[in-house]
Write a protein that holds these residues in place. Structure first.
Motif, PDB file in Angstrom:
ATOM      1  N   GLY A   1       2.870   9.513  -1.095  1.00 30.26           N
ATOM      2  CA  GLY A   1       2.571   8.109  -0.736  1.00 30.26           C
ATOM      3  C   GLY A   1       1.473   7.983   0.450  1.00 30.26           C
TER       4      GLY A   1
ATOM      5  N   GLU B   1       4.264   1.683   2.109  1.00 23.58           N
ATOM      6  CA  GLU B   1       5.697   1.742   1.355  1.00 23.58           C
ATOM      7  C   GLU B   1       6.537   2.870   1.544  1.00 23.58           C
ATOM      8  OE1 GLU B   1       5.220   0.845  -3.077  1.00 23.58           O
ATOM      9  OE2 GLU B   1       6.586   2.572  -3.256  1.00 23.58           O
TER      10      GLU B   1
ATOM     11  N   LEU C   1      -3.585   9.602   6.962  1.00 21.87           N
ATOM     12  CA  LEU C   1      -2.879   8.609   7.460  1.00 21.87           C
ATOM     13  C   LEU C   1      -3.677   8.159   8.985  1.00 21.87           C
ATOM     14  CD1 LEU C   1      -0.795   6.049   7.146  1.00 21.87           C
ATOM     15  CD2 LEU C   1       0.572   7.611   8.334  1.00 21.87           C
TER      16      LEU C   1
ATOM     17  N   LYS D   1      -7.468  14.769   3.409  1.00 20.31           N
ATOM     18  CA  LYS D   1      -7.189  14.584   2.082  1.00 20.31           C
ATOM     19  C   LYS D   1      -7.697  15.873   1.118  1.00 20.31           C
ATOM     20  CE  LYS D   1      -7.405   9.666   0.890  1.00 20.31           C
ATOM     21  NZ  LYS D   1      -8.130   8.770   0.457  1.00 20.31           N
TER      22      LYS D   1
ATOM     23  N   ALA E   1       0.915  -1.319   0.137  1.00 23.75           N
ATOM     24  CA  ALA E   1      -0.045  -0.073  -0.154  1.00 23.75           C
ATOM     25  C   ALA E   1       0.869   1.053   0.030  1.00 23.75           C
ATOM     26  CB  ALA E   1      -0.929  -0.115   1.318  1.00 23.75           C
ATOM     27  N   PRO E   2       0.512   2.327  -0.905  1.00 24.94           N
ATOM     28  CA  PRO E   2       1.460   3.365  -1.163  1.00 24.94           C
ATOM     29  C   PRO E   2       1.828   3.941   0.280  1.00 24.94           C
ATOM     30  CG  PRO E   2      -0.364   3.758  -2.333  1.00 24.94           C
ATOM     31  CD  PRO E   2      -0.648   2.608  -1.461  1.00 24.94           C
ATOM     32  N   ASP E   3       0.981   4.451   1.387  1.00 23.74           N
ATOM     33  CA  ASP E   3       1.263   4.697   2.677  1.00 23.74           C
ATOM     34  C   ASP E   3       2.335   3.946   3.312  1.00 23.74           C
ATOM     35  OD1 ASP E   3      -0.734   2.993   2.941  1.00 23.74           O
ATOM     36  OD2 ASP E   3      -1.706   4.081   4.612  1.00 23.74           O
TER      37      ASP E   3
ATOM     38  N   HIS F   1      -0.819  17.237  -3.617  1.00 23.46           N
ATOM     39  CA  HIS F   1      -2.131  16.592  -3.926  1.00 23.46           C
ATOM     40  C   HIS F   1      -3.203  17.579  -4.350  1.00 23.46           C
ATOM     41  CE1 HIS F   1      -2.564  17.811   0.064  1.00 23.46           C
ATOM     42  NE2 HIS F   1      -3.727  17.727  -0.272  1.00 23.46           N
TER      43      HIS F   1
ATOM     44  N   GLU G   1      -1.689   8.672  -0.873  1.00 21.63           N
ATOM     45  CA  GLU G   1      -2.152   7.570  -1.592  1.00 21.63           C
ATOM     46  C   GLU G   1      -1.890   7.972  -3.281  1.00 21.63           C
ATOM     47  OE1 GLU G   1      -5.339   5.870   0.424  1.00 21.63           O
ATOM     48  OE2 GLU G   1      -3.898   4.357   1.361  1.00 21.63           O
TER      49      GLU G   1
END
Lengths: 562, 238
Positions: free
Chosen positions: B100, A322, A411, B74, A318-320, B149, B103
């Motif tokens: 990351g 990673e 997150l 977000k 998962a990107p976070d 983002h 996302e």
């Protein structure tokens, strides 16, 4: 001199203010610290008292041999103080913001060096001096020594002994940084590790403890002065020898022979402080500039090694997760104090495994067999506790000042917390299980015991990792960049004490069933596996309790206001 | 859109923010003024989830920051008062890290990094470690991270402090351009000339309470201000 006193006075006042703060949180924190360190010192006192009494009155090894062992112990202690001062002094003397500030004031570099040396010494050696004093009390209580003897020995013998170790470390570091300008920091670091290992190896090769025991016991009890010839000549120049000699002659009441060793130690300490001041006058500022220069020159480009771990290369995670893994990996690899400590720990582990592999205990008593199993198991537990304290406890604090970017990103903090728990658990468990399985198998050659040890290690690892992450979150120090300082903070000491209590309970749970198992084995009886369920079940319940408690504390702490 | 409803923050017996109510419409450039210790940074920290309000609610784009944090987070970008970065990571690595966490697909992050390097004139510094950055370069990287983002709301705490005149102009122009494109900006600052130049709405906070609010016409206010805002600020906050 006046500016030196002003700075030291300001520092002392700050310390006293913190120590005597009358807010209830501060009082509770100070009281718990006193309790922790007091308990720790008391345990060391008891162990030292028991060991001294056992070796002198039960094993009858004689005072000469005892003090030679003490000298070796003091040598290890000296190196520990020395290494501790050297590691911490790099950040205290070269990378602290306070030094930048002081360098801009009209204070000479030599004085700044002395101020920061005092700072460094008290910071990195206070726990060790407590340990030393407790050992001294334990040792002295066996010989019924008067109270002023402890006072004198602690402040006029032990303190100078530690100061010698400390001042040698920071002076050596200063000179080494000067040399590093030519050799490069990595080469120097490598040479330093080799030098420390060589010093330990040659000392124990030259003093040869095994031969010493054989020779002394052959002529026991006519040993004392006669065996002076067994000391290799170079040993007589070492401060640990002087302390041991002072103690040896003074417990026998021969102060005429003891006092010269005190003067030797004290004058050496004074001489080294003066010498360090003179060297600092010439080199401290230059070496400080050298470090500042190196910081701007070195490591400014991205390291392209480990392509898969490069940012921007997808790994399928998962990107976070990673990016969290990649960030932690690169921050770890680019911080020498992190990987250097881990390398040292692995070297010590290797030495432990080699030692266990060459042991041939041939024990016939069930109790001693369980003790040998538990010692190796406890070592593994201690290893997990140490790695956790040094690398896991600071992991939340190491989010550091940039934590704003994690806290304001989409997150979940729970996810971050579990990521830290799982990553630590996987890494520590791999190391601990390898050591546990290998060492227990080499020692006992018994598959059932290997399974018991491996299961207990898993439970211990879960409990200790969760304790260190939880407490690390509760006592988080986001402003502290140095992980060593985080791992030696009051909160870390409390956590370590809690880990030790937990390990003691685990050992207590295991000892009786293990002894019964060995009894059955020796009698040749049918050894079923049923005996393992109750102790392992108890450890599992205890570990889960620690896990739940620590996790709830940690999760609550990580959501606190920044 | 940003909405604060009866927000209170207490530290022990000290009330840092006292029953604050604000509603900032989409596309507005809001300037949050106040003397040191007035409660500006505390308010921003509550809006970004770094502090939990003692009572009251903060909404970003309709999401409660504390009850529904992930969608709220977000939709905004945040620039803190101190541009802290990971010293041992390069600017590019930091931006990938932030991408990351949001996302974002790596290809999109790569493209955006390229655009932001150009926008903030970061150049080759992007591949140097943050320990080598000046304050201004750190601020450029942090601004890039906040815009990476493409958020709908930008929350900025003191964006110009420590920047040289060229970098300051760069940041101001970028913010102006982004507001024109529909970005909502909440900016806390001490610098009145920036407020006069950029903000179409201002509020002055003192001792945790809003003591003044004004909707401004930036095109005319800048020309007409002639130090009026400074005089008013000094009078209100004395």
């Amino acid at each position: 001199m006046r500016e030196l006193l002003v700075v030291l006075n300001t520092r002392a006042q700050g310390f006293l203010k913190r120590a005597f703060e009358w807010k209830w949180q501060a009082v509770a924190k100070n009281l718990s610290s006193i309790l922790v360190f007091g308990g720790f010192a008391f345990a060391v006192f008891l162990i030292a008292r028991y060991a001294t009494s056992y070796l002198i009155f039960q094993a009858h090894i004689g005072q000469y041999l005892f003090h030679r062992f003490l000298s070796m112990l003091l040598y290890v202690f000296f190196l520990t103080v020395n290494l501790g001062n050297m590691i911490v002094s790099f950040s205290t003397l070269y990378r602290s913001h306070e030094v930048n500030f002081l360098m801009a004031l009209p204070i000479s570099a030599a004085k700044i060096f002395l101020i920061k040396f005092v700072d460094n010494f008290f910071y990195s050696s206070s726990t060790l001096s407590l340990l030393g004093f407790a050992m001294l009390l334990g040792y002295g209580s066996v010989f019924d020594l008067p109270w002023y003897y402890y006072f004198f020995t602690m402040f006029f013998l032990f303190l100078p002994f530690m100061l010698i170790a400390g001042i040698l470390a920071v002076t050596a570091l200063m000179l080494l940084i000067k040399i590093a300008g030519r050799l490069g920091f990595r080469t120097l670091l490598f040479l330093l590790v080799i030098a420390y290992l060589s010093v330990v190896y040659f000392y124990f090769t030259m003093t040869n403890p095994v031969q010493l025991v054989h020779e002394v016991m052959k002529h026991y009890p006519d040993v004392n002065e006669y065996f002076g010839y067994l000391d290799p000549p170079f040993v007589k120049f070492l401060p640990n020898h002087w302390v041991a000699e002072f103690l040896y002659w003074s417990v026998q009441g021969d102060y005429g022979r003891a006092v010269p060793f005190f003067f030797l130690l004290f004058l050496t300490m004074m001489g080294l402080v003066v010498l360090a001041g003179l060297i600092a006058r010439r080199f401290y500022y230059e070496s400080w500039l050298e470090v500042a220069d190196a910081q701007t020159k070195k490591g400014s480009e991205a390291s392209p090694r480990f392509m898969l771990m490069k940012f921007g290369k997808p790994t399928g995670l998962a990107p976070d997760l990673e990016v969290l893994i990649k960030r932690d990996l690169w921050l770890f690899l680019r911080e020498p104090s992190q990987w250097l400590h881990l390398t040292l720990m692995f070297l010590l582990l290797l030495m432990f495994l080699v030692s266990v592999g060459t042991l041939d205990l041939r024990l016939t008593q069930p109790f001693l067999q369980s003790v040998s199993f538990l010692i190796v198991f406890l070592f593994n537990g201690f290893l997990i506790a140490s790695i956790s304290l040094r690398f896991v406890f600071p992991s939340i604090s190491l989010e550091g000042d940039p934590i704003w970017c994690v806290r304001t990103a989409p997150l979940s903090l729970k996810r971050l917390y579990w990521y830290k728990v799982l990553l630590s658990l996987i890494v520590v468990l791999c190391v601990a299980e390898c050591i546990s399985i290998t060492s227990i198998y080499m020692l006992q050659k018994n598959v059932l015991l290997v399974i018991v040890a491996a299961t207990a290690t898993l439970l211990v690892a879960i409990a200790l990792i969760s304790m260190n992450i939880g407490a690390g979150g509760y006592f988080a120090m986001y402003r502290e960049k140095n992980p060593i300082r985080v791992a030696s903070s009051q909160g870390a000491s409390l956590t370590f004490l809690a880990s030790m209590i937990y390990l003691t309970v685990v050992t207590a749970v295991l000892i009786v069933p293990l002894t019964r198992y060995f009894e059955t084995q020796i009698r040749g009886g049918n050894s079923s596996v049923d005996w393992v369920y109750v102790p392992l079940g108890t450890i599992a319940v205890l570990s889960m309790l620690m896990f739940v408690l620590s996790t709830s504390i940690g999760l609550r702490a990580i959501h606190r206001d920044l | 859109m940003i909405e604060l409803q009866n927000v209170v923050k207490k530290f022990g017996s000290f009330t840092a923010v006292d029953n604050l109510n604000l509603k900032i419409q989409a596309g507005q450039f809001f300037g949050f003024l106040g003397p040191n210790g007035a409660g500006k940074t505390t308010t921003i920290k509550m809006m970004t989830g770094l502090f939990k309000p003692t009572s009251g609610f903060c909404f970003i784009n309709g999401h409660n920051v504390h009850w529904d944090p992930l969608p709220a987070k977000k939709s905004f970008g945040y620039v803190p008062d101190q541009p802290y970065l990971y010293d041992k990571l390069t600017g590019r690595e930091f931006l990938y890290f932030v991408g990351g966490l949001f996302e974002m697909p790596p290809d999109e992050v790569k493209k955006r990094i390229g655009e932001l390097i150009d926008m903030f004139e970061i150049g080759t510094f992007i591949d140097k470690r943050a320990e080598d950055y000046s304050q201004g370069m750190r601020q450029r990287v942090v601004l890039s991270a906040a815009l990476l983002h493409d958020p709908k709301v930008l929350i900025i705490d003191e964006p110009i402090v420590g920047l040289d005149p060229r970098s300051a102009r760069l940041v101001k122009d970028t913010l102006k351009q982004k507001t024109r494109e529909g970005l909502t900006v909440f900016m806390s600052t001490h610098l009145l000339e920036i407020v006069e130049e950029l903000c179409d709405r201002i509020a002055i906070i003192k001792s945790g309470k809003i003591i003044y609010e004004e909707i401004r016409d930036t095109s005319r206010a800048h020309r007409r201000s002639n130090g009026q805002l400074e005089a008013m600020f000094l009078e209100l906050t004395k």
